[in-house]
Design a protein around this motif. Sequence first.
Motif, mmCIF file in Angstrom:
data_model
loop_
_atom_site.group_PDB
_atom_site.id
_atom_site.type_symbol
_atom_site.label_atom_id
_atom_site.label_comp_id
_atom_site.label_asym_id
_atom_site.label_seq_id
_atom_site.Cartn_x
_atom_site.Cartn_y
_atom_site.Cartn_z
ATOM 1 N N ILE A 68 4.582 -13.819 28.017
ATOM 2 C CA ILE A 68 3.247 -14.416 28.031
ATOM 3 C C ILE A 68 3.130 -15.341 29.241
ATOM 4 O O ILE A 68 3.834 -16.347 29.333
ATOM 5 N N GLN A 69 2.240 -14.979 30.149
ATOM 6 C CA GLN A 69 2.007 -15.794 31.334
ATOM 7 C C GLN A 69 0.991 -16.894 31.058
ATOM 8 O O GLN A 69 1.125 -18.008 31.546
ATOM 9 N N LEU A 70 -0.049 -16.570 30.275
ATOM 10 C CA LEU A 70 -1.112 -17.520 29.977
ATOM 11 C C LEU A 70 -1.524 -17.382 28.512
ATOM 12 O O LEU A 70 -1.793 -16.279 28.043
ATOM 13 N N TRP A 71 -1.563 -18.496 27.814
ATOM 14 C CA TRP A 71 -1.954 -18.586 26.406
ATOM 15 C C TRP A 71 -3.204 -19.456 26.363
ATOM 16 O O TRP A 71 -3.184 -20.590 26.837
ATOM 17 N N ILE A 72 -4.310 -18.950 25.828
ATOM 18 C CA ILE A 72 -5.557 -19.706 25.753
ATOM 19 C C ILE A 72 -6.005 -19.819 24.305
ATOM 20 O O ILE A 72 -6.197 -18.812 23.629
ATOM 21 N N ASP A 73 -6.170 -21.065 23.855
ATOM 22 C CA ASP A 73 -6.716 -21.346 22.527
ATOM 23 C C ASP A 73 -8.072 -22.018 22.692
ATOM 24 O O ASP A 73 -8.304 -22.750 23.660
ATOM 25 N N VAL A 74 -8.960 -21.806 21.725
ATOM 26 C CA VAL A 74 -10.273 -22.423 21.696
ATOM 27 C C VAL A 74 -10.350 -23.284 20.449
ATOM 28 O O VAL A 74 -9.975 -22.840 19.366
ATOM 29 N N GLY A 75 -10.813 -24.516 20.595
ATOM 30 C CA GLY A 75 -10.946 -25.413 19.453
ATOM 31 C C GLY A 75 -10.005 -26.595 19.576
ATOM 32 O O GLY A 75 -9.712 -27.058 20.672
ATOM 33 N N GLN A 76 -9.525 -27.065 18.437
ATOM 34 C CA GLN A 76 -8.624 -28.210 18.390
ATOM 35 C C GLN A 76 -7.381 -27.862 17.564
ATOM 36 O O GLN A 76 -7.240 -28.294 16.423
ATOM 37 N N PRO A 77 -6.469 -27.075 18.142
ATOM 38 C CA PRO A 77 -5.262 -26.700 17.395
ATOM 39 C C PRO A 77 -4.347 -27.910 17.172
ATOM 40 O O PRO A 77 -4.416 -28.887 17.919
ATOM 41 N N ASP A 78 -3.493 -27.819 16.153
ATOM 42 C CA ASP A 78 -2.580 -28.934 15.909
ATOM 43 C C ASP A 78 -1.452 -28.928 16.944
ATOM 44 O O ASP A 78 -1.206 -27.937 17.624
ATOM 45 N N GLU A 79 -0.780 -30.077 17.059
ATOM 46 C CA GLU A 79 0.235 -30.243 18.113
ATOM 47 C C GLU A 79 1.425 -29.302 17.943
ATOM 48 O O GLU A 79 2.026 -28.879 18.938
ATOM 49 N N ARG A 80 1.772 -28.928 16.717
ATOM 50 C CA ARG A 80 2.892 -27.990 16.521
ATOM 51 C C ARG A 80 2.560 -26.630 17.109
ATOM 52 O O ARG A 80 3.401 -25.996 17.741
ATOM 53 N N ARG A 81 1.329 -26.175 16.915
ATOM 54 C CA ARG A 81 0.906 -24.895 17.479
ATOM 55 C C ARG A 81 0.940 -24.950 19.008
ATOM 56 O O ARG A 81 1.391 -24.026 19.672
ATOM 57 N N ILE A 82 0.465 -26.065 19.562
ATOM 58 C CA ILE A 82 0.444 -26.208 21.022
ATOM 59 C C ILE A 82 1.861 -26.238 21.575
ATOM 60 O O ILE A 82 2.162 -25.567 22.580
ATOM 61 N N LEU A 83 2.757 -26.991 20.953
ATOM 62 C CA LEU A 83 4.146 -27.053 21.428
ATOM 63 C C LEU A 83 4.827 -25.687 21.331
ATOM 64 O O LEU A 83 5.576 -25.291 22.235
ATOM 65 N N LYS A 84 4.554 -24.971 20.264
ATOM 66 C CA LYS A 84 5.098 -23.619 20.112
ATOM 67 C C LYS A 84 4.578 -22.712 21.225
ATOM 68 O O LYS A 84 5.332 -21.949 21.828
ATOM 69 N N ALA A 85 3.284 -22.812 21.514
ATOM 70 C CA ALA A 85 2.683 -22.013 22.591
ATOM 71 C C ALA A 85 3.305 -22.374 23.939
ATOM 72 O O ALA A 85 3.606 -21.488 24.747
ATOM 73 N N CYS A 86 3.520 -23.661 24.182
ATOM 74 C CA CYS A 86 4.122 -24.107 25.447
ATOM 75 C C CYS A 86 5.543 -23.576 25.607
ATOM 76 O O CYS A 86 5.996 -23.348 26.730
#
Length: 181
Positions: free
Chosen positions: A78-96
Amino acid sequence: MALRATIYKANLHVANQDLHHYASHAVVLAKHPSETTERMMVRLVAFALNASEDLVFTKGLSEVDEPDLWLKDLTGSIQLWIDVGQPDERRILKACGRANQVKVYCYARQVAKLWWEPIANKLGRARNLTIIALPSEQTKALDALVASSMDINVNVQDGQILVSSNKGDVTIDPVFLRPES
């Protein structure tokens, strides 16, 4: 009986002067039954701002382990992951941890600031994270452009986004809560 997604088709014409990207994309959007048209149009704008031939919409709300959009290379990374809205920090850290770059498009600026302030420090180590807030009065205006089949033009210049169709136009002024690194 489960509700089904509503399908929208868009001929998306992107002129991004900031990134020197000029292209047209035939896009099919599946609007989840629980999704608003505002959120769907923010997904379309996010696509336009990051447009490439390999950027695709995922199952989104229907699949918790996928973003709204992603760009993968030929190996499946995955080169780029795009979320829309206000995801929780665990989801963002997992995506990172899974993607080279992560972008979150929040579409209610006041709510976005309230969401972002308590988690900003927790996400400090995520160097590949960008958070963009879009003003709600501007994203709500995108509803007026919605049709089952749309011709949408997105022009980007000096950070300002102009979204237009035969139904009108909407100017969006994004605010970077966490700029690209």
